[in-house]
Motif scaffolding. Sequence first.
Motif, PDB file in Angstrom:
ATOM      1  N   ALA A  33     -36.798 -25.747  -8.821  1.00  0.00           N
ATOM      2  CA  ALA A  33     -36.783 -26.854  -7.865  1.00  0.00           C
ATOM      3  C   ALA A  33     -35.391 -27.324  -7.476  1.00  0.00           C
ATOM      4  N   ASN A  36     -34.425 -25.150  -4.339  1.00  0.00           N
ATOM      5  CA  ASN A  36     -35.490 -24.695  -3.441  1.00  0.00           C
ATOM      6  C   ASN A  36     -36.511 -25.794  -3.172  1.00  0.00           C
ATOM      7  N   TYR A  37     -37.177 -25.677  -2.031  1.00  0.00           N
ATOM      8  CA  TYR A  37     -38.374 -26.462  -1.786  1.00  0.00           C
ATOM      9  C   TYR A  37     -39.511 -25.713  -2.471  1.00  0.00           C
ATOM     10  N   ILE A  38     -40.408 -26.439  -3.097  1.00  0.00           N
ATOM     11  CA  ILE A  38     -41.474 -25.800  -3.862  1.00  0.00           C
ATOM     12  C   ILE A  38     -42.817 -26.031  -3.182  1.00  0.00           C
ATOM     13  N   TYR A  39     -43.474 -24.929  -2.810  1.00  0.00           N
ATOM     14  CA  TYR A  39     -44.790 -24.972  -2.180  1.00  0.00           C
ATOM     15  C   TYR A  39     -45.765 -24.167  -3.037  1.00  0.00           C
ATOM     16  N   GLN A  71     -49.496 -30.464   2.238  1.00  0.00           N
ATOM     17  CA  GLN A  71     -48.719 -30.224   3.445  1.00  0.00           C
ATOM     18  C   GLN A  71     -49.677 -30.169   4.625  1.00  0.00           C
ATOM     19  N   VAL A  78     -47.075 -29.416  -1.831  1.00  0.00           N
ATOM     20  CA  VAL A  78     -45.626 -29.523  -1.953  1.00  0.00           C
ATOM     21  C   VAL A  78     -45.328 -30.254  -3.262  1.00  0.00           C
ATOM     22  N   SER A  80     -42.510 -32.090  -5.767  1.00  0.00           N
ATOM     23  CA  SER A  80     -41.202 -32.739  -5.876  1.00  0.00           C
ATOM     24  C   SER A  80     -41.041 -33.185  -7.322  1.00  0.00           C
ATOM     25  N   LYS A 124     -40.437 -36.611   4.758  1.00  0.00           N
ATOM     26  CA  LYS A 124     -40.315 -35.241   4.260  1.00  0.00           C
ATOM     27  C   LYS A 124     -39.251 -35.147   3.175  1.00  0.00           C
ATOM     28  N   ASP A 125     -38.119 -35.832   3.385  1.00  0.00           N
ATOM     29  CA  ASP A 125     -37.014 -35.769   2.428  1.00  0.00           C
ATOM     30  C   ASP A 125     -37.272 -36.552   1.147  1.00  0.00           C
ATOM     31  N   GLY A 127     -40.546 -37.832  -0.109  1.00  0.00           N
ATOM     32  CA  GLY A 127     -41.830 -37.769  -0.803  1.00  0.00           C
ATOM     33  C   GLY A 127     -42.576 -39.088  -0.797  1.00  0.00           C
TER      34      GLY A 127
END
Length: 161
Positions: A33, A36-39, A71, A78, A80, A124-125, A127
């Motif tokens: 994390a 990276n963005y985690i999906y 999402q 998503v 965080s 988005k930034d 959460g």
Amino acid sequence: MGKLRLEPKVKPLVTGEEYENLLSTLRDAQADAGDNYIYFDLEENEKAKDVKKAFLFVAEKEGISVVIRQQRGVNSLVFSFKDDQGAGGTSGGSGRMSAEEARDRILSALKNAKGSLQKSEILKDTGVSSSTWNIRIKELIDSGEVKRDGERRDTRYTYAG
């Protein structure tokens, strides 16, 4: 004569094997994390609400501080993760953010922005949920920490600090 049969009063949320798989996925996601963005992409037959609930169950049991949201427009979750687990973060690992943390995240996003931001960019930034946003942004505007420009979809926000 009949036979005694025992069944749990409450069906477990996940089996032992599912628990281990979810935990492994959470740990892998948490490790990656930082950069990276985690999906988490769901299968067609999976319901985001149920998978999210299972992940949050495991995260709470393991003390992993994570916010999970669905999402929009795609069948993905998503993740965080918080670096400072438990320090003023989510209450009880339930994924719920404190008012102070939501305000801090919004202010941080605006302070780090190179200009003004729209609501969608901030959400988005950070959460922060849309319902939490409505309350917290009003507080920040009323306190003079955030400036609002525009109306409706054209509204943009800047740090006024």
